[in-house]
Motif scaffolding. Structure first.
Motif, PDB file in Angstrom:
ATOM      1  N   ILE A 328       1.154  -1.234   0.051  1.00  0.00           N
ATOM      2  CA  ILE A 328       0.212  -0.008   0.193  1.00  0.00           C
ATOM      3  C   ILE A 328       0.972   1.326  -0.221  1.00  0.00           C
ATOM      4  CG2 ILE A 328      -1.770   1.287   0.844  1.00  0.00           C
ATOM      5  CD1 ILE A 328      -2.719  -1.294  -0.019  1.00  0.00           C
ATOM      6  N   LYS A 329       1.870   1.147   0.722  1.00  0.00           N
ATOM      7  CA  LYS A 329       2.722   2.504   0.994  1.00  0.00           C
ATOM      8  C   LYS A 329       3.542   2.603  -0.189  1.00  0.00           C
ATOM      9  CE  LYS A 329       2.709   2.718   6.102  1.00  0.00           C
ATOM     10  NZ  LYS A 329       3.438   2.871   7.267  1.00  0.00           N
ATOM     11  N   ALA A 330       3.939   1.544  -0.808  1.00  0.00           N
ATOM     12  CA  ALA A 330       4.918   1.591  -2.079  1.00  0.00           C
ATOM     13  C   ALA A 330       4.102   2.291  -3.183  1.00  0.00           C
ATOM     14  CB  ALA A 330       5.487   0.154  -2.432  1.00  0.00           C
ATOM     15  N   PHE A 331       2.718   1.939  -3.296  1.00  0.00           N
ATOM     16  CA  PHE A 331       1.977   2.291  -4.312  1.00  0.00           C
ATOM     17  C   PHE A 331       1.601   3.928  -4.275  1.00  0.00           C
ATOM     18  CE2 PHE A 331      -2.504   4.118  -4.804  1.00  0.00           C
ATOM     19  CZ  PHE A 331      -2.487   4.251  -6.163  1.00  0.00           C
ATOM     20  N   ILE A 332       1.577   4.336  -2.917  1.00  0.00           N
ATOM     21  CA  ILE A 332       1.282   5.700  -2.623  1.00  0.00           C
ATOM     22  C   ILE A 332       2.576   6.517  -2.826  1.00  0.00           C
ATOM     23  CG2 ILE A 332       0.891   7.593  -0.622  1.00  0.00           C
ATOM     24  CD1 ILE A 332      -1.071   5.468   0.484  1.00  0.00           C
TER      25      ILE A 332
END
Length: 334
Positions: A328-332
């Motif tokens: 999730i954080k990598a996508f953001i």
């Protein structure tokens, strides 16, 4: 209900064809989707309700709110207002819907909560705010193809996975199973505790994810306490009570309460049920009422129930939580 679904079996191919064709038109870019240059995460399902979208949205809020300005955007199912609504101190479950009102009550200091049946317009309204959100979480928008989310999380329950289901009206699927290919993450929700690796592998084989897809398993974690607007009580000290549910599938909650050897009657209403004057008069006779957090948001407005009304909080536990959070954080970030 089951008999009616079998009677309507001849309608199923028509529904299948219509929903398949609609998705194909979007896939071929004949029908247009709008994408965005900032993070938009969609949480949805193929089935008609009951897969655990609300606790999943809350999981994402808790994960992201300390590092990003987060906004949620929902349709606001069964609300009595129209168009775009941004939650504020005057909002109620009737003005913005059950789940958005729940988000607002829990996280109003940290996030923006908005509703709009037109997700494109809702996003435009959110990015026009003085404080523009860094991340927008779309609640129940997997079939809303006019918006192309940058990241899609698809939920399916352990007890009724989409790969064993059929489209409406005979089954519960809103669209054909092939729609799952649009997901970046697939989560099998409401799994029993201690699900074996062999069973996980069997489910994984049936999902048959693409190379770009990640599959996770989650369970519901129930609290040991019940909460009202003013009090917190231990669930183990309860004697008898009335359980009131207006959700798609109350079975996991009932199973949990029975596992605690608690004595209760269960008043089970349909999802998003609008309680009538007669219903409220019956509830007023009860000494102690325990309900879900979503139902609590609707029922707490009635003054006669306030001192006897409690909800049982739940959270989501995801296997391989660290991997999920990193995705999730990598996508953001990117």
């Amino acid at each position: 209900m089951k008999i009616l679904r079998y009677i309507l079996f001849p309608v199923m191919p028509i529904y299948f064809l219509v929903t398949w064709l609609r998705n194909k038109l979007y896939d071929l870019d004949i029908k247009k989707s709008v994408s965005y240059n900032f993070p938009v995460i969609c949480v949805g399902n193929l089935s008609a309700g009951g897969t655990g979208k609300t606790p999943m949205i809350e999981y994402l809020i808790s994960l992201l709110k300390d590092d990003y300005k987060v906004a949620t955007l929902s349709r606001g199912y069964k609300r009595k207002t129209q168009g775009f609504q941004l939650a504020n101190e005057t909002s109620t479950s009737e003005s913005i819907g059950d789940e958005p009102f729940q988000f607002y009550n829990k996280y109003k200091k940290d996030i923006d909560v908005a509703v709009d049946a037109d997700r494109q317009n809702g996003i435009e309204e959110l990015v026009s705010l003085e404080q523009v959100p860094d991340v927008i979480l779309l609640d129940d928008a997997f079939q809303h193809r006019k918006v192309k989310a940058g990241f899609n999380i698809l939920l399916t329950t352990y007890s009724n996975p989409y790969f064993n289901d059929m489209v409406l009206p005979t089954g519960n699927l809103r669209e054909p199973k092939i729609g799952a290919k649009r997901a970046n993450i697939i989560i099998v929700t409401k799994c029993p505790e201690g699900l074996s690796e062999a069973e996980k592998k069997a489910i994984l084989n049936k999902i048959n994810p693409e190379n770009y897809q990640h599959v996770f398993f989650s369970t519901i974690a129930y609290s040991d306490t019940i909460i009202s607007d003013d009090l917190i009580k231990s669930i183990d000290n309860l004697k008898t009570f009335t359980l009131v549910t207006g959700i798609a599938n109350a079975s996991p909650l009932v199973t949990f309460l029975k596992s605690k050897n608690l004595k209760f009657e269960h008043l089970n209403f349909k999802d998003h049920y609008n309680f009538s004057t007669k219903d409220l008069a019956e509830l007023d006779k009860k000494e102690l009422i325990i309900t879900t957090e979503k139902d609590f948001m609707r029922l707490k407005q009635y003054e006669s129930l306030k001192k006897k009304l409690f909800y049982l909080p739940i959270t989501v536990k995801i296997n391989d939580k660290n991997k999920f959070d990193k995705l999730i954080k990598a996508f953001i970030k990117h």
